[in-house]
Design a protein around this motif. Sequence first.
Motif, PDB file in Angstrom:
ATOM      1  N   GLN A  69       0.827  -1.197   0.000  1.00 45.36           N
ATOM      2  CA  GLN A  69       0.000   0.000   0.000  1.00 45.36           C
ATOM      3  C   GLN A  69       0.870   1.258   0.000  1.00 45.36           C
ATOM      4  O   GLN A  69       1.310   1.729   1.038  1.00 45.36           O
ATOM      5  CB  GLN A  69      -0.937   0.003   1.218  1.00 45.36           C
ATOM      6  N   PHE A  70       1.149   1.762  -1.193  1.00 49.57           N
ATOM      7  CA  PHE A  70       2.020   2.911  -1.416  1.00 49.57           C
ATOM      8  C   PHE A  70       3.374   2.686  -0.736  1.00 49.57           C
ATOM      9  O   PHE A  70       3.708   3.287   0.291  1.00 49.57           O
ATOM     10  CB  PHE A  70       1.397   4.222  -0.921  1.00 49.57           C
ATOM     11  N   ALA A  71       4.172   1.799  -1.308  1.00 47.12           N
ATOM     12  CA  ALA A  71       5.522   1.528  -0.804  1.00 47.12           C
ATOM     13  C   ALA A  71       6.324   2.820  -0.804  1.00 47.12           C
ATOM     14  O   ALA A  71       6.395   3.510  -1.818  1.00 47.12           O
ATOM     15  CB  ALA A  71       6.200   0.481  -1.683  1.00 47.12           C
ATOM     16  N   ASN A  72       6.950   3.142   0.324  1.00 45.10           N
ATOM     17  CA  ASN A  72       7.587   4.443   0.458  1.00 45.10           C
ATOM     18  C   ASN A  72       9.023   4.285   0.938  1.00 45.10           C
ATOM     19  O   ASN A  72       9.865   3.765   0.231  1.00 45.10           O
ATOM     20  CB  ASN A  72       6.737   5.316   1.398  1.00 45.10           C
ATOM     21  N   GLY A  73       9.331   4.725   2.156  1.00 48.00           N
ATOM     22  CA  GLY A  73      10.700   4.685   2.647  1.00 48.00           C
ATOM     23  C   GLY A  73      11.259   3.279   2.735  1.00 48.00           C
ATOM     24  O   GLY A  73      10.537   2.312   2.987  1.00 48.00           O
ATOM     25  N   VAL A  74      12.576   3.167   2.534  1.00 50.02           N
ATOM     26  CA  VAL A  74      13.280   1.880   2.588  1.00 50.02           C
ATOM     27  C   VAL A  74      14.516   2.040   3.464  1.00 50.02           C
ATOM     28  O   VAL A  74      15.233   3.041   3.368  1.00 50.02           O
ATOM     29  CB  VAL A  74      13.698   1.412   1.178  1.00 50.02           C
ATOM     30  N   ALA A  75      14.772   1.068   4.329  1.00 52.49           N
ATOM     31  CA  ALA A  75      15.972   1.096   5.169  1.00 52.49           C
ATOM     32  C   ALA A  75      16.386  -0.330   5.493  1.00 52.49           C
ATOM     33  O   ALA A  75      15.537  -1.220   5.644  1.00 52.49           O
ATOM     34  CB  ALA A  75      15.726   1.877   6.452  1.00 52.49           C
ATOM     35  N   THR A  88       2.751   3.483   3.334  1.00 49.60           N
ATOM     36  CA  THR A  88       2.061   4.697   3.755  1.00 49.60           C
ATOM     37  C   THR A  88       0.558   4.492   3.808  1.00 49.60           C
ATOM     38  O   THR A  88      -0.122   4.980   4.727  1.00 49.60           O
ATOM     39  CB  THR A  88       2.407   5.848   2.800  1.00 49.60           C
ATOM     40  N   GLY A  89       0.004   3.777   2.849  1.00 52.38           N
ATOM     41  CA  GLY A  89      -1.437   3.615   2.756  1.00 52.38           C
ATOM     42  C   GLY A  89      -2.044   2.699   3.794  1.00 52.38           C
ATOM     43  O   GLY A  89      -3.265   2.681   3.970  1.00 52.38           O
ATOM     44  N   SER A  90      -1.227   1.913   4.506  1.00 48.92           N
ATOM     45  CA  SER A  90      -1.770   1.018   5.536  1.00 48.92           C
ATOM     46  C   SER A  90      -1.185   1.317   6.906  1.00 48.92           C
ATOM     47  O   SER A  90      -1.326   0.522   7.835  1.00 48.92           O
ATOM     48  CB  SER A  90      -1.542  -0.454   5.171  1.00 48.92           C
ATOM     49  N   TYR A  91      -0.516   2.462   7.029  1.00 49.25           N
ATOM     50  CA  TYR A  91      -0.005   2.939   8.327  1.00 49.25           C
ATOM     51  C   TYR A  91       0.892   1.911   9.010  1.00 49.25           C
ATOM     52  O   TYR A  91       0.772   1.677  10.216  1.00 49.25           O
ATOM     53  CB  TYR A  91      -1.165   3.303   9.266  1.00 49.25           C
ATOM     54  N   GLN A  92       1.786   1.312   8.251  1.00 51.99           N
ATOM     55  CA  GLN A  92       2.650   0.319   8.860  1.00 51.99           C
ATOM     56  C   GLN A  92       4.008   0.292   8.173  1.00 51.99           C
ATOM     57  O   GLN A  92       4.187   0.834   7.072  1.00 51.99           O
ATOM     58  CB  GLN A  92       2.029  -1.072   8.806  1.00 51.99           C
ATOM     59  N   VAL A  93       4.971  -0.328   8.861  1.00 55.06           N
ATOM     60  CA  VAL A  93       6.276  -0.618   8.287  1.00 55.06           C
ATOM     61  C   VAL A  93       6.403  -2.129   8.190  1.00 55.06           C
ATOM     62  O   VAL A  93       6.183  -2.847   9.176  1.00 55.06           O
ATOM     63  CB  VAL A  93       7.422  -0.036   9.133  1.00 55.06           C
ATOM     64  N   THR A  94       6.703  -2.618   7.008  1.00 57.52           N
ATOM     65  CA  THR A  94       6.828  -4.045   6.737  1.00 57.52           C
ATOM     66  C   THR A  94       8.294  -4.389   6.565  1.00 57.52           C
ATOM     67  O   THR A  94       9.074  -3.586   6.065  1.00 57.52           O
ATOM     68  CB  THR A  94       6.051  -4.400   5.457  1.00 57.52           C
ATOM     69  N   PRO A 108       4.934  -7.749   9.266  1.00 64.63           N
ATOM     70  CA  PRO A 108       4.892  -6.378   9.775  1.00 64.63           C
ATOM     71  C   PRO A 108       5.971  -6.168  10.838  1.00 64.63           C
ATOM     72  O   PRO A 108       6.185  -7.040  11.687  1.00 64.63           O
ATOM     73  CB  PRO A 108       3.490  -6.263  10.378  1.00 64.63           C
ATOM     74  N   LEU A 109       6.618  -5.022  10.805  1.00 62.81           N
ATOM     75  CA  LEU A 109       7.523  -4.626  11.880  1.00 62.81           C
ATOM     76  C   LEU A 109       6.759  -3.817  12.917  1.00 62.81           C
ATOM     77  O   LEU A 109       6.893  -4.035  14.114  1.00 62.81           O
ATOM     78  CB  LEU A 109       8.691  -3.813  11.323  1.00 62.81           C
ATOM     79  N   ILE A 110       5.948  -2.863  12.474  1.00 67.48           N
ATOM     80  CA  ILE A 110       5.060  -2.114  13.347  1.00 67.48           C
ATOM     81  C   ILE A 110       3.811  -1.764  12.551  1.00 67.48           C
ATOM     82  O   ILE A 110       3.885  -1.403  11.378  1.00 67.48           O
ATOM     83  CB  ILE A 110       5.742  -0.844  13.918  1.00 67.48           C
ATOM     84  N   THR A 111       2.648  -1.908  13.185  1.00 67.73           N
ATOM     85  CA  THR A 111       1.369  -1.663  12.517  1.00 67.73           C
ATOM     86  C   THR A 111       0.591  -0.581  13.259  1.00 67.73           C
ATOM     87  O   THR A 111       0.964  -0.149  14.349  1.00 67.73           O
ATOM     88  CB  THR A 111       0.524  -2.944  12.467  1.00 67.73           C
ATOM     89  N   ASN A 112      -0.504  -0.167  12.637  1.00 72.84           N
ATOM     90  CA  ASN A 112      -1.433   0.785  13.247  1.00 72.84           C
ATOM     91  C   ASN A 112      -0.725   2.052  13.736  1.00 72.84           C
ATOM     92  O   ASN A 112      -0.979   2.551  14.841  1.00 72.84           O
ATOM     93  CB  ASN A 112      -2.189   0.131  14.409  1.00 72.84           C
ATOM     94  N   SER A 134       2.039  13.533   8.430  1.00 73.16           N
ATOM     95  CA  SER A 134       0.719  13.987   8.884  1.00 73.16           C
ATOM     96  C   SER A 134       0.059  12.892   9.706  1.00 73.16           C
ATOM     97  O   SER A 134       0.268  11.699   9.441  1.00 73.16           O
ATOM     98  CB  SER A 134      -0.167  14.334   7.686  1.00 73.16           C
ATOM     99  N   PRO A 135      -0.746  13.278  10.718  1.00 72.81           N
ATOM    100  CA  PRO A 135      -1.550  12.268  11.424  1.00 72.81           C
ATOM    101  C   PRO A 135      -2.561  11.623  10.490  1.00 72.81           C
ATOM    102  O   PRO A 135      -2.842  12.130   9.404  1.00 72.81           O
ATOM    103  CB  PRO A 135      -2.260  13.084  12.521  1.00 72.81           C
ATOM    104  N   ARG A 136      -3.117  10.517  10.921  1.00 70.88           N
ATOM    105  CA  ARG A 136      -4.128   9.826  10.141  1.00 70.88           C
ATOM    106  C   ARG A 136      -5.365  10.701   9.970  1.00 70.88           C
ATOM    107  O   ARG A 136      -5.625  11.606  10.763  1.00 70.88           O
ATOM    108  CB  ARG A 136      -4.507   8.507  10.821  1.00 70.88           C
ATOM    109  N   ASN A 137      -6.116  10.405   8.918  1.00 74.23           N
ATOM    110  CA  ASN A 137      -7.330  11.145   8.611  1.00 74.23           C
ATOM    111  C   ASN A 137      -8.529  10.230   8.851  1.00 74.23           C
ATOM    112  O   ASN A 137      -8.645   9.153   8.264  1.00 74.23           O
ATOM    113  CB  ASN A 137      -7.297  11.612   7.151  1.00 74.23           C
ATOM    114  N   ARG A 138      -9.440  10.667   9.724  1.00 72.28           N
ATOM    115  CA  ARG A 138     -10.578   9.820  10.094  1.00 72.28           C
ATOM    116  C   ARG A 138     -11.479   9.507   8.904  1.00 72.28           C
ATOM    117  O   ARG A 138     -12.015   8.400   8.787  1.00 72.28           O
ATOM    118  CB  ARG A 138     -11.389  10.502  11.194  1.00 72.28           C
ATOM    119  N   LEU A 139     -11.641  10.482   8.012  1.00 70.28           N
ATOM    120  CA  LEU A 139     -12.494  10.249   6.843  1.00 70.28           C
ATOM    121  C   LEU A 139     -11.897   9.163   5.959  1.00 70.28           C
ATOM    122  O   LEU A 139     -12.614   8.278   5.464  1.00 70.28           O
ATOM    123  CB  LEU A 139     -12.663  11.543   6.053  1.00 70.28           C
TER     124      LEU A 139
END
Length: 221
Positions: A69-75, A88-94, A108-112, A134-139
């Motif tokens: 879900q929108f693969a972003n940063g890599v380390a 980014t799209g699932s609020y987690q680091v895999t 998952p390394l960290i979720t939610n 940015s914080p999560r968006n409730r909508l």
Amino acid sequence: MLVDRVGGEPMLLCDNAAVACDGSVYFSDSSRRFTLDHWRADLMEHSGTGRLLRWDPAGRVEVLAADLQFANGVALSADESFVAVAETGSYQVTRLWLTGPKAGRREPLITNLPGFPDNLSTGSDGRLWIAIPSPRNRLMDWGHAHNPRVMRAIWAMPNKLQPPPRHTTWVMAVDADGRVVHDLQGQHGYRMVTGVREHGGMLYLGSLVEGSVASVALPAN
């Protein structure tokens, strides 16, 4: 130019990279549907077309993980036993294990996470730094869970009517087990932190919208 196509398909949104000791480059391709100009569309559509890839010094490219879900940063972890990628799209680091008995396993390394994870970097003591623009968006949370059509309708609206990122200065750090080590957030006038690097007892922050680099002293514990 090292890579601009994977399997004959042009990459639309090559995002972040980490270089291993053997010269391999681990990198993310955020979306197979949208370019950078329309990054919000991928988050709203929740397309799940992001990928984690590896380029080796022989020039070969391998897809290590797909449907992100929108693969972003890599380390890479400090010992290079695993590579982490922000979704980014699932609020987690895999993470994908590279060595040891779990080699090849994705988990998952960290979720939610409480915000949208962006770029990652490896700091001292093996901690993994996460930029939170940015914080999560409730909508968005509600739409993804209950009515994806609402998210597509919102994306069709003019930008000024779409939910904007909330202004904050925010980075987090987790250890190799996904436990939160630091959660640093405040209203410092520096918005949308998309990058973080630790060096010499300082944190250096980058932003998608600011015209400068910010610095802050690393907390003692």
